[in-house]
Design a protein around this motif. Sequence first.
Motif, PDB file in Angstrom:
ATOM      1  N   LEU A 142      47.569  51.364  50.347  1.00 35.13           N
ATOM      2  CA  LEU A 142      47.223  50.328  51.315  1.00 35.13           C
ATOM      3  C   LEU A 142      46.411  49.266  50.604  1.00 35.13           C
ATOM      4  CD1 LEU A 142      47.437  53.161  52.883  1.00 35.13           C
ATOM      5  CD2 LEU A 142      46.218  52.023  54.707  1.00 35.13           C
ATOM      6  N   THR A 143      46.705  47.991  50.877  1.00 32.80           N
ATOM      7  CA  THR A 143      46.037  46.911  50.145  1.00 32.80           C
ATOM      8  C   THR A 143      45.381  45.915  51.108  1.00 32.80           C
ATOM      9  OG1 THR A 143      48.069  45.605  50.045  1.00 32.80           O
ATOM     10  CG2 THR A 143      47.662  47.132  48.227  1.00 32.80           C
ATOM     11  N   VAL A 187      43.272  50.001  48.310  1.00 35.89           N
ATOM     12  CA  VAL A 187      42.850  48.886  47.472  1.00 35.89           C
ATOM     13  C   VAL A 187      42.143  47.891  48.392  1.00 35.89           C
ATOM     14  CG1 VAL A 187      43.612  46.978  46.004  1.00 35.89           C
ATOM     15  CG2 VAL A 187      44.755  49.205  45.858  1.00 35.89           C
ATOM     16  N   LEU A 188      40.818  47.855  48.342  1.00 33.75           N
ATOM     17  CA  LEU A 188      40.062  46.904  49.157  1.00 33.75           C
ATOM     18  C   LEU A 188      39.872  45.643  48.325  1.00 33.75           C
ATOM     19  CD1 LEU A 188      38.578  46.124  51.706  1.00 33.75           C
ATOM     20  CD2 LEU A 188      36.530  47.244  50.807  1.00 33.75           C
ATOM     21  N   LYS A 189      40.642  44.626  48.670  1.00 36.55           N
ATOM     22  CA  LYS A 189      40.664  43.407  47.877  1.00 36.55           C
ATOM     23  C   LYS A 189      39.401  42.579  48.111  1.00 36.55           C
ATOM     24  CE  LYS A 189      44.704  42.354  49.658  1.00 36.55           C
ATOM     25  NZ  LYS A 189      46.074  41.886  49.966  1.00 36.55           N
ATOM     26  N   GLY A 190      39.162  41.644  47.212  1.00 36.57           N
ATOM     27  CA  GLY A 190      38.016  40.761  47.318  1.00 36.57           C
ATOM     28  C   GLY A 190      37.370  40.570  45.964  1.00 36.57           C
ATOM     29  N   ALA A 191      36.209  39.928  45.966  1.00 38.35           N
ATOM     30  CA  ALA A 191      35.466  39.728  44.727  1.00 38.35           C
ATOM     31  C   ALA A 191      35.014  41.092  44.222  1.00 38.35           C
ATOM     32  CB  ALA A 191      34.269  38.812  44.981  1.00 38.35           C
ATOM     33  N   CYS A 230      37.175  53.199  41.873  1.00 39.03           N
ATOM     34  CA  CYS A 230      37.230  52.350  40.687  1.00 39.03           C
ATOM     35  C   CYS A 230      37.019  50.901  41.093  1.00 39.03           C
ATOM     36  CB  CYS A 230      38.578  52.476  39.985  1.00 39.03           C
ATOM     37  SG  CYS A 230      39.016  54.150  39.492  1.00 39.03           S
ATOM     38  N   VAL A 231      36.274  50.161  40.277  1.00 39.61           N
ATOM     39  CA  VAL A 231      36.038  48.739  40.545  1.00 39.61           C
ATOM     40  C   VAL A 231      36.684  47.913  39.447  1.00 39.61           C
ATOM     41  CG1 VAL A 231      33.798  48.690  39.343  1.00 39.61           C
ATOM     42  CG2 VAL A 231      34.288  47.017  41.146  1.00 39.61           C
ATOM     43  N   CYS A 232      37.239  46.770  39.837  1.00 36.53           N
ATOM     44  CA  CYS A 232      37.898  45.888  38.881  1.00 36.53           C
ATOM     45  C   CYS A 232      36.894  44.884  38.325  1.00 36.53           C
ATOM     46  CB  CYS A 232      39.053  45.160  39.548  1.00 36.53           C
ATOM     47  SG  CYS A 232      39.965  44.078  38.425  1.00 36.53           S
ATOM     48  N   PRO A 233      36.722  44.828  37.004  1.00 42.03           N
ATOM     49  CA  PRO A 233      35.757  43.891  36.418  1.00 42.03           C
ATOM     50  C   PRO A 233      36.309  42.488  36.232  1.00 42.03           C
ATOM     51  CG  PRO A 233      36.745  45.186  34.678  1.00 42.03           C
ATOM     52  CD  PRO A 233      37.330  45.699  35.973  1.00 42.03           C
ATOM     53  N   ALA A 234      37.616  42.316  36.452  1.00 41.22           N
ATOM     54  CA  ALA A 234      38.265  41.030  36.189  1.00 41.22           C
ATOM     55  C   ALA A 234      38.554  40.303  37.488  1.00 41.22           C
ATOM     56  CB  ALA A 234      39.546  41.261  35.389  1.00 41.22           C
TER      57      ALA A 234
END
Length: 520
Positions: free
Chosen positions: A386-387, A424-428, A440-444
């Motif tokens: 889910l995104t 997948v919780l989108k955003g900054a 997991c957090v995305c650094p990019a």
Amino acid sequence: MQYKLTPLPFAVGARVVTAAEMRRADAFAIDTLGVPGVVLMENAGRAAAVAAAEMVPPGARVAVVCGAGNNGGDGFVVARHLTSWGFVVDILQGREDLAYRGDAEINRAIAARLLVPVRPAWTPERVAALPGTGHYDLTVDAVLGTGLTGDVRGIAASLIHWIDQQGAPVLAVDIASGICSDTGRVLGRAVRATRTVTFGASKLGHWLHPGAAHTGTLEVIDIGIPEAALAGAGERRVLGRADLTPAFQPRPLDAHKGVQGHVGVLGGSVGRTGAARMAADAALRAGAGLVSIATASEALPALAGGLYEVMGEAIDARVPPADAARRLNARDAVVIGPGISVDAATGGWLAELLPRLTVPVVIDADGLNHLAAWPEVWREAPPRVLTPHPGEAARLLGTTTAAVQADRIGAVAALVERTGGVVVLKGAHTWVGAPDGTRCVCPAGNPGMASAGMGDVLSGIIGALLARGLEPAQAAAAAVLWHARAGDLVAARGTENALVAGDVIGALAAVERGERCSGD
């Protein structure tokens, strides 16, 4: 003399910890493993000093603002090293000498014996007498550390205000003073750092806004805390290069389109065909062998004229769910939602369709909004990703967007629990949550990616990786980082304001090529 900081690579699954977890790790290293606390402070302070030396030219004027406790102790180490390297350093001391204890007092006394200049700054009057704007080339923030829980008051607030009035670059030691280490909240007043050097592991407050906006460039430094000391920390980590490896595996020499996976995109409607096309194009660029768009019959002509590599067929709420499921189950993965009709009939139809699917599914956009009203279908659904963006997450949870943004980690956990899928919780700083408890957090990524179609591109990439055989959590992690790095590459080539979703699709190959050339 050359100075070079070597941060821990995020490729090795760098941990993200709470303040309590970091305290336990420190205590374990010191009390159980016998690593002296003063050694850890020395390593931390020297690393921060190297970072400071990288930020300004030799001989620059540097203010090191030292608060109470171990963060101030780190600052004394910074000041000592910078002085020995020829920088013009002032310690702005936020507490009287007798207020320091333990390792912090050891390092305060060493700096004093070396005659590092000290400007007393432990009363409002003394802070008011400090040099004004333009006097220093760099400010090192060692006022408050990760243990802060209540609003900043008193002399600490005065020092933070002074730092922010200087106009000089700011290096934060461990975390920007005034930021809650666990939530990213500004506790009354907070330093806005240019760069942050943190130790052993990054903290939640580095990744959660508004704290992330106060962090600047973040680097995690090894100061000698053994991995065993962090073993009890939660399953939270930063996405890194290793997460991309499964997505970038070379194709076998005898590959053909049938073995690369067939993605079905269920979406598109009259006036909204672009979303489905972007998801389909992204799936192709992410390595799918075949892609088909299933859309309303009225929308199919608008799609067909521009479909070259992508196939099209008519499937919508007028097709019986069992028949639609039979056709979609011939794919290797299905993306549901980009541009799909928003009428009420579609929601009920999706609720009947989803449990009939047997292939992995990505649910995005209005697919999520429709299914928010049908919570009973989630447990019967196939493996899924889910995104949601924060608004869609709020609808799924029956709460508000503000509540989701105030506790993004909690929102991810609640969504995983409710749906049983990968979220997948989108955003900054997008977060990926899996049923096994991993977060997991995305650094990019960058603000230019806050534009139409970006979510459709991401869902298409995830769909391709699922069709190619990756597990849902693995596909989601790889896709999120790949998508964000492509966005950063486009922004670096042009500007964030000019960035559009189609550019990200075009940059996917460059990201993969860059990773292959790096040798990792």
